[in-house]
Design an enzyme around this catalytic site. Structure first.
Site, PDB file in Angstrom:
ATOM      1  N   ASN A   9       0.953  -1.213  -0.092  1.00 35.50           N
ATOM      2  CA  ASN A   9      -0.054  -0.019  -0.025  1.00 35.50           C
ATOM      3  C   ASN A   9       0.964   1.004   0.080  1.00 35.50           C
ATOM      4  O   ASN A   9       1.681   1.565   0.956  1.00 35.50           O
ATOM      5  CB  ASN A   9      -0.947  -0.088   1.247  1.00 35.50           C
ATOM      6  CG  ASN A   9      -1.682   1.117   1.376  1.00 35.50           C
ATOM      7  OD1 ASN A   9      -1.773   1.950   0.386  1.00 35.50           O
ATOM      8  ND2 ASN A   9      -2.260   1.360   2.519  1.00 35.50           N
ATOM      9  N   LYS A  11       0.079   4.223  -0.057  1.00 37.10           N
ATOM     10  CA  LYS A  11      -0.385   5.504   0.284  1.00 37.10           C
ATOM     11  C   LYS A  11      -0.363   6.557  -0.578  1.00 37.10           C
ATOM     12  O   LYS A  11      -0.106   6.274  -1.784  1.00 37.10           O
ATOM     13  CB  LYS A  11       0.131   5.835   1.732  1.00 37.10           C
ATOM     14  CG  LYS A  11       0.026   4.461   2.652  1.00 37.10           C
ATOM     15  CD  LYS A  11       0.045   4.930   3.940  1.00 37.10           C
ATOM     16  CE  LYS A  11       0.211   3.533   4.957  1.00 37.10           C
ATOM     17  NZ  LYS A  11      -0.148   3.910   6.279  1.00 37.10           N
ATOM     18  N   HIS A  95      -9.526   1.069   4.943  1.00 31.78           N
ATOM     19  CA  HIS A  95      -8.204   1.162   5.493  1.00 31.78           C
ATOM     20  C   HIS A  95      -8.780   2.122   6.667  1.00 31.78           C
ATOM     21  O   HIS A  95      -9.315   3.011   6.589  1.00 31.78           O
ATOM     22  CB  HIS A  95      -7.502   1.821   4.571  1.00 31.78           C
ATOM     23  CG  HIS A  95      -6.029   1.682   5.265  1.00 31.78           C
ATOM     24  ND1 HIS A  95      -5.606   2.722   5.922  1.00 31.78           N
ATOM     25  CD2 HIS A  95      -4.843   0.965   4.859  1.00 31.78           C
ATOM     26  CE1 HIS A  95      -4.365   2.377   6.285  1.00 31.78           C
ATOM     27  NE2 HIS A  95      -3.703   1.615   5.678  1.00 31.78           N
ATOM     28  N   GLU A  97      -6.890   4.773   7.811  1.00 32.83           N
ATOM     29  CA  GLU A  97      -6.861   6.021   7.508  1.00 32.83           C
ATOM     30  C   GLU A  97      -8.020   6.757   6.835  1.00 32.83           C
ATOM     31  O   GLU A  97      -8.519   7.729   7.105  1.00 32.83           O
ATOM     32  CB  GLU A  97      -5.622   6.394   6.490  1.00 32.83           C
ATOM     33  CG  GLU A  97      -4.344   6.058   7.537  1.00 32.83           C
ATOM     34  CD  GLU A  97      -3.112   5.698   6.645  1.00 32.83           C
ATOM     35  OE1 GLU A  97      -3.040   5.670   5.385  1.00 32.83           O
ATOM     36  OE2 GLU A  97      -2.053   5.141   7.356  1.00 32.83           O
ATOM     37  N   GLU A 167      -5.564  -4.978  10.596  1.00 36.10           N
ATOM     38  CA  GLU A 167      -4.451  -4.172  10.684  1.00 36.10           C
ATOM     39  C   GLU A 167      -4.574  -3.383  12.051  1.00 36.10           C
ATOM     40  O   GLU A 167      -5.254  -2.387  11.980  1.00 36.10           O
ATOM     41  CB  GLU A 167      -4.466  -3.056   9.562  1.00 36.10           C
ATOM     42  CG  GLU A 167      -4.056  -3.813   8.097  1.00 36.10           C
ATOM     43  CD  GLU A 167      -3.368  -2.823   7.395  1.00 36.10           C
ATOM     44  OE1 GLU A 167      -2.503  -2.869   6.677  1.00 36.10           O
ATOM     45  OE2 GLU A 167      -3.980  -1.633   7.112  1.00 36.10           O
ATOM     46  N   GLY A 173       2.249   2.305  10.562  1.00 37.44           N
ATOM     47  CA  GLY A 173       3.259   3.139  10.438  1.00 37.44           C
ATOM     48  C   GLY A 173       4.059   3.627  11.705  1.00 37.44           C
ATOM     49  O   GLY A 173       4.599   4.581  11.797  1.00 37.44           O
ATOM     50  N   SER A 212       3.482  -2.360  10.307  1.00 43.42           N
ATOM     51  CA  SER A 212       4.836  -2.355  10.587  1.00 43.42           C
ATOM     52  C   SER A 212       5.691  -3.579  10.262  1.00 43.42           C
ATOM     53  O   SER A 212       6.373  -4.125  10.883  1.00 43.42           O
ATOM     54  CB  SER A 212       5.241  -1.797  11.958  1.00 43.42           C
ATOM     55  OG  SER A 212       4.674  -0.292  12.056  1.00 43.42           O
TER      56      SER A 212
END
Ligand code: PEP
Length: 251
Positions: A9, A11, A95, A97, A167, A173, A212
């Site tokens: 991904n 991003k 996701h 985010e 996730e 991240g 991560s």
């Protein structure tokens, strides 16, 4: 035995020349295929470039989100059919985010999941709890609500052509990875919850771990019984790291 999948991904990272270097390196290193499946999810403007550079390789590509609508006056949005036009096989749905920054709810994820499947794309449905929720011991309730919203809208049969990614938000991240056992426990929970509706299908669904993942921890995570590969953010931007993670999934 389920086949593993490693999906990158990107991003909102990249650019024409950086993507070209990255994609050419990936095509050279893993483009001939291996024991697992590989994919990269690029920003919309670079899907054409990704298609050109990965066409004919074993690496698939996809989008990072999509519109829940098929067509119409939705300025700035991109439909599932548009992604399919550029050869996408996958699209990430829900996701964290998208959920936290753009207000996407469990129901939004559910309708996007259905829109993706209708266009023949494989949704990668992201589920995950925040640190506060984990510390409050409500991880399973959160994951169950996220999953059930999609099952109720798409039907359990909708998962025959889908991938799930667990996730944990606190691991995305942050450099803080869930331990293999923490991840395995949630993966097993997700599979068991699907199995209540369709046991055979639940055994077949790929459940990826994301948060991560690095070359140093990939093999141990992928060695767990219910972890079928990874959704990779930061490390997917570094060819050598992404290739090493893909190799760990090949085993
Ligand atoms: C992600 O973007 O979904 C992700 C897991 O990111 P990272 O690997 O950087 O934690």
């Amino acid at each position: 035995m389920r086949r593993k999948l490693v999906a990158g991904n990107w991003k909102m990272h990249g650019g024409l020349s950086r993507n070209r270097d990255l994609l050419q390196s990936l095509a050279q290193a893993i483009g001939a295929g291996g024991g697992a499946d590989y994919a990269v999810c690029a920003p919309f403007p670079y899907l054409a470039q990704t298609q050109t550079l990965l066409n004919g390789t074993a690496i698939a590509w996809g989008g990072q989100t999509l519109s829940e609508h098929a067509e119409g006056a939705y300025t700035g949005e991109v439909s599932a059919a548009m992604l399919a036009d550029f050869g996408c096989r996958y699209v990430i749905v829900g996701h964290s985010e998208r959920r936290s920054l753009y207000g996407e709810s469990n129901q939004t994820a559910a309708v996007k999941f259905v829109a993706a499947a209708r266009a023949g794309l494989t949704p990668i449905l992201c589920l995950g709890e925040t640190l506060e929720q984990r510390e409050g011991n409500v991880t399973e309730q959160v994951i169950a609500a996220q999953l059930d919203a999609v099952v109720e809208t798409a039907g359990v049969s909708g998962f025959a052509g889908a991938v799930i990614a667990y996730e944990p938000v606190w691991a995305i991240g942050t450099g803080r990875t869930a331990t293999p056992q923490q991840a395995q426990d949630v993966h097993a929970f997700i599979r068991a919850r699907l199995a209540r509706r369709d046991a055979a299908l639940a055994q077949r669904v790929q459940i990826l771990y994301g948060g991560s993942v690095k070359p140093q921890n990939a093999a141990e995570l992928f060695g767990m019984a219910d972890i079928d590969g990874g959704l990779i953010g930061g490390a997917s931007l570094v060819a050598q790291d992404f290739v090493a993670i893909c190799r760990a999934a090949d085993q």
